[in-house]
Motif scaffolding. Structure first.
Motif, PDB file in Angstrom:
ATOM      1  N   GLY A 209       0.797  -1.223   0.000  1.00  6.58           N
ATOM      2  CA  GLY A 209       0.000   0.000   0.000  1.00  6.58           C
ATOM      3  C   GLY A 209       0.825   1.266   0.000  1.00  6.58           C
ATOM      4  O   GLY A 209       0.331   2.342  -0.346  1.00  6.58           O
ATOM      5  N   SER A 210       2.088   1.123   0.393  1.00  6.73           N
ATOM      6  CA  SER A 210       2.974   2.286   0.458  1.00  6.73           C
ATOM      7  C   SER A 210       4.413   1.806   0.483  1.00  6.73           C
ATOM      8  O   SER A 210       4.694   0.625   0.716  1.00  6.73           O
ATOM      9  N   ALA A 211       5.329   2.743   0.265  1.00  2.82           N
ATOM     10  CA  ALA A 211       6.746   2.402   0.379  1.00  2.82           C
ATOM     11  C   ALA A 211       7.082   1.975   1.797  1.00  2.82           C
ATOM     12  O   ALA A 211       7.910   1.081   2.003  1.00  2.82           O
ATOM     13  N   ASP A 212       6.452   2.598   2.780  1.00  2.00           N
ATOM     14  CA  ASP A 212       6.707   2.212   4.171  1.00  2.00           C
ATOM     15  C   ASP A 212       6.260   0.781   4.445  1.00  2.00           C
ATOM     16  O   ASP A 212       6.921   0.046   5.183  1.00  2.00           O
ATOM     17  N   GLU A 213       5.143   0.378   3.859  1.00  2.00           N
ATOM     18  CA  GLU A 213       4.680  -1.002   4.048  1.00  2.00           C
ATOM     19  C   GLU A 213       5.658  -1.984   3.415  1.00  2.00           C
ATOM     20  O   GLU A 213       5.947  -3.046   3.972  1.00  2.00           O
ATOM     21  N   MET A 214       6.170  -1.602   2.252  1.00  2.00           N
ATOM     22  CA  MET A 214       7.177  -2.444   1.614  1.00  2.00           C
ATOM     23  C   MET A 214       8.410  -2.558   2.492  1.00  2.00           C
ATOM     24  O   MET A 214       8.973  -3.647   2.671  1.00  2.00           O
ATOM     25  N   TRP A 215       8.845  -1.464   3.049  1.00  2.00           N
ATOM     26  CA  TRP A 215      10.001  -1.451   3.946  1.00  2.00           C
ATOM     27  C   TRP A 215       9.772  -2.398   5.124  1.00  2.00           C
ATOM     28  O   TRP A 215      10.631  -3.215   5.453  1.00  2.00           O
ATOM     29  N   GLU A 216       8.628  -2.288   5.761  1.00  2.00           N
ATOM     30  CA  GLU A 216       8.348  -3.138   6.919  1.00  2.00           C
ATOM     31  C   GLU A 216       8.381  -4.612   6.535  1.00  2.00           C
ATOM     32  O   GLU A 216       8.979  -5.434   7.231  1.00  2.00           O
ATOM     33  N   THR A 217       7.747  -4.945   5.424  1.00  2.00           N
ATOM     34  CA  THR A 217       7.657  -6.343   5.022  1.00  2.00           C
ATOM     35  C   THR A 217       9.009  -6.919   4.632  1.00  2.00           C
ATOM     36  O   THR A 217       9.370  -8.034   5.025  1.00  2.00           O
ATOM     37  N   LEU A 243      17.856   6.694   4.208  1.00  2.00           N
ATOM     38  CA  LEU A 243      18.172   6.739   2.781  1.00  2.00           C
ATOM     39  C   LEU A 243      17.425   5.647   2.015  1.00  2.00           C
ATOM     40  O   LEU A 243      16.942   5.883   0.892  1.00  2.00           O
ATOM     41  N   MET A 244      17.338   4.467   2.604  1.00  2.00           N
ATOM     42  CA  MET A 244      16.625   3.379   1.943  1.00  2.00           C
ATOM     43  C   MET A 244      15.135   3.684   1.827  1.00  2.00           C
ATOM     44  O   MET A 244      14.524   3.463   0.774  1.00  2.00           O
ATOM     45  N   ARG A 245      14.566   4.210   2.882  1.00  4.16           N
ATOM     46  CA  ARG A 245      13.141   4.543   2.844  1.00  4.16           C
ATOM     47  C   ARG A 245      12.879   5.655   1.832  1.00  4.16           C
ATOM     48  O   ARG A 245      11.863   5.631   1.122  1.00  4.16           O
ATOM     49  N   ALA A 246      13.783   6.614   1.747  1.00  2.00           N
ATOM     50  CA  ALA A 246      13.623   7.694   0.768  1.00  2.00           C
ATOM     51  C   ALA A 246      13.689   7.134  -0.654  1.00  2.00           C
ATOM     52  O   ALA A 246      12.919   7.560  -1.534  1.00  2.00           O
ATOM     53  N   TYR A 247      14.601   6.203  -0.890  1.00  6.69           N
ATOM     54  CA  TYR A 247      14.702   5.587  -2.210  1.00  6.69           C
ATOM     55  C   TYR A 247      13.398   4.889  -2.580  1.00  6.69           C
ATOM     56  O   TYR A 247      12.888   5.039  -3.701  1.00  6.69           O
ATOM     57  N   LEU A 248      12.844   4.116  -1.651  1.00  2.79           N
ATOM     58  CA  LEU A 248      11.599   3.408  -1.930  1.00  2.79           C
ATOM     59  C   LEU A 248      10.454   4.382  -2.165  1.00  2.79           C
ATOM     60  O   LEU A 248       9.610   4.172  -3.048  1.00  2.79           O
ATOM     61  N   ALA A 249      10.407   5.446  -1.390  1.00  2.00           N
ATOM     62  CA  ALA A 249       9.351   6.443  -1.570  1.00  2.00           C
ATOM     63  C   ALA A 249       9.430   7.073  -2.962  1.00  2.00           C
ATOM     64  O   ALA A 249       8.402   7.384  -3.574  1.00  2.00           O
TER      65      ALA A 249
END
Length: 272
Positions: A209-217, A243-249
């Motif tokens: 649903g979001s880049a943050d959800e992808m990060w968590e999973t 930096l990783m979360r920013a890249y995914l976003a």
């Protein structure tokens, strides 16, 4: 694979809770496919080698007589036992042990599995040989291993994030000596004694649903990321995580499907 940090129990011990929570989104579809390929019946006796927190064991227990689960990580096994109890499954027996030296008699199980576990064994040949030994004649084994990262848009996205945080991290190139090479996969199973071999490609797609959800999973259940966090320390990890979360976003569009592929090796123990 000698020298592979994921061949040791410690990183899996550290990630057990997060793995049990987040990994099923990725792992369960492959386990479900493995069970389909094995042709199980209600009276089947099954062994799950390198069982982790029990994704395959829990699915199998709903359709077979008995599941024996073994893994070298005690926290993983404890999570498996807790999940079985919570689900009211009484036909799973789980223990800590080595998949390269299984504590079971020969010719015992009608089906055997190792989902993304045997691929990390320091001695894969021994792992395959032990799985073959404990199968009953006519029994089926299904072993899974990831396809090369280049074939997985999901993993390529994650390695892009890793490189954004640490340019020394590069996307892994195909390893022709590992089980991500179907010819090696088939050869190693054949050398262990398996017959009727088939190496099947299975692909799933995930959406977040979001880049943050992808990060968590993807990150909280990753033993490799746990090792990185421990090695670099919390301050550096916080910088890299940002930096990783920013890249995914910037690069992941919410609800965009990303695929990942695995090979499933299927073999049978010949009848005498």
């Amino acid at each position: 694979m000698p020298g592979n940090p994921l061949a040791a129990a410690e990183p899996w011990d550290l990630v057990a809770d997060e793995y049990a929570e987040f990994a099923p989104a990725i792992m369960q579809p492959f386990s479900a496919r493995a069970l389909e390929l094995a042709g199980l019946s209600a009276d089947s006796q099954v062994i799950d080698v390198a069982a982790g927190t029990g994704m395959l064991s829990l699915l199998a227990a709903e359709r077979v007589a008995q599941v024996q689960a073994i893994d070298f990580s005690d926290p993983m096994i404890r999570r498996l036992v807790a999940a079985a109890q919570a689900a009211g499954l009484t036909n799973i027996e789980a223990q800590v042990g080595d998949g390269q030296a299984l504590p079971f008699d020969a010719d015992r199980f009608g089906a055997g599995f190792s989902m993304f576990g045997l691929m990390f064994f320091p001695d894969r040949a021994r792992g395959f040989a032990e799985l073959f030994r404990v199968l009953s004649p006519g029994g089926t084994a299904v072993v899974s291993s990831w396809a090369p990262v280049v074939e997985s848009p999901l993993m390529r996205m994650m390695f892009g994030a890793f490189a954004a945080a640490d340019p020394s991290i590069h996307e892994p190139q195909p390893n022709v000596l590992s089980l991500e090479n179907p010819d090696v996969f088939a050869t190693e199973m054949r050398e262990a004694g398996f017959a009727g071999l088939s190496i099947q490609r299975h692909t799933i797609s995930l959406t977040f649903g979001s880049a943050d959800e992808m990060w968590e999973t993807m990150v909280r259940s990753s033993a490799s990321m746990v090792l990185m966090r421990r090695n670099v320390g919390e301050e550096v990890w916080a910088e890299r995580a940002a930096l990783m979360r920013a890249y995914l976003a910037d690069n992941y569009r919410p609800n965009r499907p990303l695929s990942t592929t695995a090979f499933l090796g299927i073999g049978h123990k010949p009848q005498p």
